[in-house]
Enzyme design. Structure first.
Site, PDB file in Angstrom:
ATOM      1  CG  ASP A   4      -0.157   0.171   2.543  1.00 37.79           C
ATOM      2  OD1 ASP A   4       1.084   0.194   2.524  1.00 37.79           O
ATOM      3  OD2 ASP A   4      -0.812   0.274   3.592  1.00 37.79           O
ATOM      4  CG  ASP A  18       1.494   3.075   4.775  1.00 36.45           C
ATOM      5  OD1 ASP A  18       0.438   2.593   5.187  1.00 36.45           O
ATOM      6  OD2 ASP A  18       2.423   2.376   4.300  1.00 36.45           O
ATOM      7  CG  ASP A  53      -3.212   2.386   5.225  1.00 35.24           C
ATOM      8  OD1 ASP A  53      -4.323   2.074   4.754  1.00 35.24           O
ATOM      9  OD2 ASP A  53      -2.422   1.568   5.740  1.00 35.24           O
TER      10      ASP A  53
HETATM   11  N1  CTP Z   1       0.737   1.097  11.516  1.00 37.19           N
HETATM   12  C1  CTP Z   1       0.148   1.600  12.644  1.00 37.19           C
HETATM   13  N2  CTP Z   1      -1.198   1.466  12.845  1.00 37.19           N
HETATM   14  C2  CTP Z   1      -1.967   0.814  11.923  1.00 37.19           C
HETATM   15  C3  CTP Z   1      -1.375   0.293  10.753  1.00 37.19           C
HETATM   16  C4  CTP Z   1      -0.004   0.453  10.587  1.00 37.19           C
HETATM   17  O1  CTP Z   1       0.827   2.186  13.463  1.00 37.19           O
HETATM   18  N3  CTP Z   1      -3.261   0.713  12.113  1.00 37.19           N
HETATM   19  C5  CTP Z   1       2.187   1.264  11.328  1.00 37.19           C
HETATM   20  C6  CTP Z   1       2.889  -0.073  11.388  1.00 37.19           C
HETATM   21  O2  CTP Z   1       3.504  -0.233  12.620  1.00 37.19           O
HETATM   22  C7  CTP Z   1       3.907   0.015  10.298  1.00 37.19           C
HETATM   23  C8  CTP Z   1       3.539   1.216   9.459  1.00 37.19           C
HETATM   24  O3  CTP Z   1       2.400   1.794  10.061  1.00 37.19           O
HETATM   25  O4  CTP Z   1       5.157   0.242  10.880  1.00 37.19           O
HETATM   26  C9  CTP Z   1       3.269   0.854   8.044  1.00 37.19           C
HETATM   27  O5  CTP Z   1       2.359  -0.215   7.982  1.00 37.19           O
HETATM   28  P1  CTP Z   1       2.127  -1.097   6.688  1.00 37.19           P
HETATM   29  O6  CTP Z   1       1.642  -0.253   5.570  1.00 37.19           O
HETATM   30  O7  CTP Z   1       1.258  -2.220   7.096  1.00 37.19           O
HETATM   31  O8  CTP Z   1       3.543  -1.728   6.389  1.00 37.19           O
HETATM   32  P2  CTP Z   1       4.776  -1.225   5.530  1.00 37.19           P
HETATM   33  O9  CTP Z   1       5.940  -1.273   6.426  1.00 37.19           O
HETATM   34  O10 CTP Z   1       4.472   0.077   4.881  1.00 37.19           O
HETATM   35  O11 CTP Z   1       4.946  -2.372   4.458  1.00 37.19           O
HETATM   36  P3  CTP Z   1       4.176  -2.540   3.064  1.00 37.19           P
HETATM   37  O12 CTP Z   1       5.167  -2.191   2.026  1.00 37.19           O
HETATM   38  O13 CTP Z   1       3.792  -3.979   3.023  1.00 37.19           O
HETATM   39  O14 CTP Z   1       2.995  -1.631   3.072  1.00 37.19           O
HETATM   40 MN    MN Z   2       2.687   0.357   3.795  1.00 40.37          MN
HETATM   41 MN    MN Z   3      -0.373   0.673   5.574  1.00 47.09          MN
END
Ligand code: CTP
Ligand code: MN
Ligand code: MN
Length: 510
Positions: free
Chosen positions: A343, A345, A434
């Site tokens: 995703d 963020d 997100d």
């Molecule tokens: N996070 C959070 N609260 C949430 C979702 C995520 O604090 N409800 C934090 C997680 O701890 C993570 C960061 O946001 O460190 C990013 O989350 P995520 O998008 O799930 O992972 P990524 O590290 O960005 O990996 P990916 O490339 O798979 O998205």
């Molecule tokens: Mn992410």
């Molecule tokens: Mn995320």
């Protein structure tokens, strides 16, 4: 708050190597003046060493008799990376920060070529962490080559994406995931920690001796390492990959909105494929799962850096339409320098933000995208933030900021770029996004919390709790001894409050 950083500007040019000031100008028969070699006698023997030194000198290489600070390349035979680092540590010589530690195979290739050949991962006994994606201005950082004992906490290790133990970490991650599917949290965490610690190791593990002194390697972990070293693979991992339950859970949880509970239910009902589930008329799906099935192909294919950039433009454009002075920062994996993600963020904040704008911003942004036909799915979560509340004690606690989990329609830059398997005439891709909105004075905590990795965040909180008697989460840092909240304007200040060396985002890939 920093502006959106650009972790993908091309690799920097290496600075020319600095010669030690103490060294006289090299004799005239040296052809390759940028390299200063030292050949390690340990485990090679004096005869072979003398032969190689003589040969290299004849070919125009500069070879030192003694190790000194001007040496740029150490060549070793029958030694592992940790052997050489151990030896270096007792030499009492401050070596160059650019020092390469190479296997004799590199020297032999050079001799064959009659000139220095490029050093690759195959030659490197100690892999220099890759700082080429360093997005910060200023001189390139290269830490001294020292054998620092690895900490059990990921927040005291520098973990770049340059993982030289992937054979082991991939295996551990499969096992951890299988334990997660079987709700065995203890074993799951053990393998996740082991994977995380090996990702920070500057050399590949070549023998069980290399694992000595590394924290977080329990016996069951070491057994897996030993088997991989001996047979090239782990029978346990192989069995998991062939396991019906693992395969089904892996498949089911790949659908957006499907977690362990739903997977368990479908598995018990006898489902093994997504097509059977999709077409079953008795099953009820949540709104999230419906979107998950509808955009399945797009969502399982990872988001690229270019797509993340394009989404970033969309987000900024929409946010700035309502809050022109807002800071919009990419967080998550892309901020850590990853080239792909599941995703994108974003953290949004502004010095001008009021409670009213805070409530209205995300609904306004969603409404705008809806009108533009870009909104495929959204889940808006209202703020439950209480600024007087102490940080959570749980390592995996969710934060209370207003946020929105979305699927956006991202139109392709070029219309003709249809890839195979793509629907006829479809000129867009569904992307998971997100958005998190936080009060301006909490931006450093939110940024640190949303940059990840998950393992890094867990260890930061564990460290704060157990080593500092402090409580950290995405909102605040509380000192339990002094009974005060510690304020921070930047991530650097949070690390400083915790008495930790600052770890850059691209070193948080734990
Ligand atoms: N996070 C959070 N609260 C949430 C979702 C995520 O604090 N409800 C934090 C997680 O701890 C993570 C960061 O946001 O460190 C990013 O989350 P995520 O998008 O799930 O992972 P990524 O590290 O960005 O990996 P990916 O490339 O798979 O998205
Ligand atoms: Mn992410
Ligand atoms: Mn995320």
């Amino acid at each position: 708050m920093e502006a959106l950083r650009m972790p993908h500007s091309g690799p920097r040019k290496k600075r020319p190597r600095q010669m030690g000031a103490s060294v006289a100008s090299p004799p005239p028969d040296i052809k390759f003046r940028d390299l200063v070699l030292f050949i390690l006698e340990k485990k090679m023997g004096s005869t072979r060493r003398a032969f190689l030194m003589e040969l290299a000198r004849r070919k125009g290489f500069r070879v030192e008799n003694e190790l000194s600070d001007c040496v740029t390349h150490i060549v070793a035979e029958n030694n592992s990376g940790s052997d050489v680092l151990e030896w270096l540590q007792v030499q009492n010589v401050s070596t160059s920060s650019q020092l390469e530690v190479l296997d004799v195979s590199w020297l032999i290739e050079c001799m064959r070529a009659g000139e220095p050949v490029e050093t690759t991962g195959q030659h490197q006994l100690v892999v220099r962490k890759d700082y080429s994606s360093d997005p910060s201005p200023g001189p390139q950082k290269t830490p001294p080559l020292a054998v620092e004992k690895l900490s059990q906490y990921a927040c005291q290790r520098r973990t770049t994406l340059n993982n030289c133990n992937r054979v082991f970490t991939d295996a551990f991650e499969v096992l951890a995931e299988n334990y997660e599917f079987r709700e065995n949290e203890v074993s799951c965490v053990a393998f996740l920690r082991a994977a995380s610690v090996l990702k920070a190791l500057p050399f590949p593990i070549l023998s069980m001796r290399d694992t000595e002194g590394i924290p977080c390697l329990e016996d069951k972990v070491k057994c897996v390492i030993e088997e991989i070293l001996e047979d090239g693979e782990s029978s346990e991992v192989k069995a998991v990959l062939n396991d019906e339950r693992y395969q089904s859970f892996k498949l089911f949880t790949s659908v957006f909105g499907v977690g362990l509970k739903t997977s368990e239910k479908w598995f018990r009902m006898g489902f093994r494929t997504l097509s059977k589930i999709r077409s079953d008329e008795t099953l009820k799906f949540t709104r999230m799962q419906k979107a998950g099935f509808l955009y399945y192909e797009d969502l399982v294919s990872c988001v690229t850096w270019e797509e993340a950039e394009a989404v970033s433009m969309l987000v900024k454009e929409a946010v700035w339409a309502f809050l022109p002075d807002a800071f919009v920062t990419i967080t998550g994996g892309f901020r850590r320098g990853k080239k792909i993600g599941h995703d994108v963020d974003f953290l949004i904040t502004s010095p001008e933000i009021t409670e009213e704008t805070e409530q209205q911003l995300l609904p306004k942004v969603i409404n705008l995208w809806e009108r533009k036909g870009l909104l495929l799915y959204y889940d808006l979560v209202e703020s439950t933030f209480d600024k007087l509340k102490q940080p959570s004690r749980k390592v995996d606690a969710l934060d209370h900021f207003p946020k929105c989990f979305l699927i956006l329609k991202l139109h392709h830059q070029r219309v003709d770029s249809s890839s195979p398997g793509q629907q006829e005439g479809k000129n867009w891709k569904a992307i998971r996004v997100d958005l998190v909105l936080c009060p301006y004075e909490r931006r450093a905590f939110a940024l640190l919390g949303w940059t990840g990795s998950r393992q890094f965040e867990r260890d930061l909180r564990r460290f704060a709790t157990h080593e500092r008697k402090m409580m950290l989460d995405n909102h605040a840092l509380y000192d339990r001894t002094k009974r005060i909240f510690l304020q921070a304007e930047s991530e650097e200040e949070i690390f400083a409050h915790l008495g930790l060396e600052y770890i850059d985002p691209w070193e948080r890939n734990a």
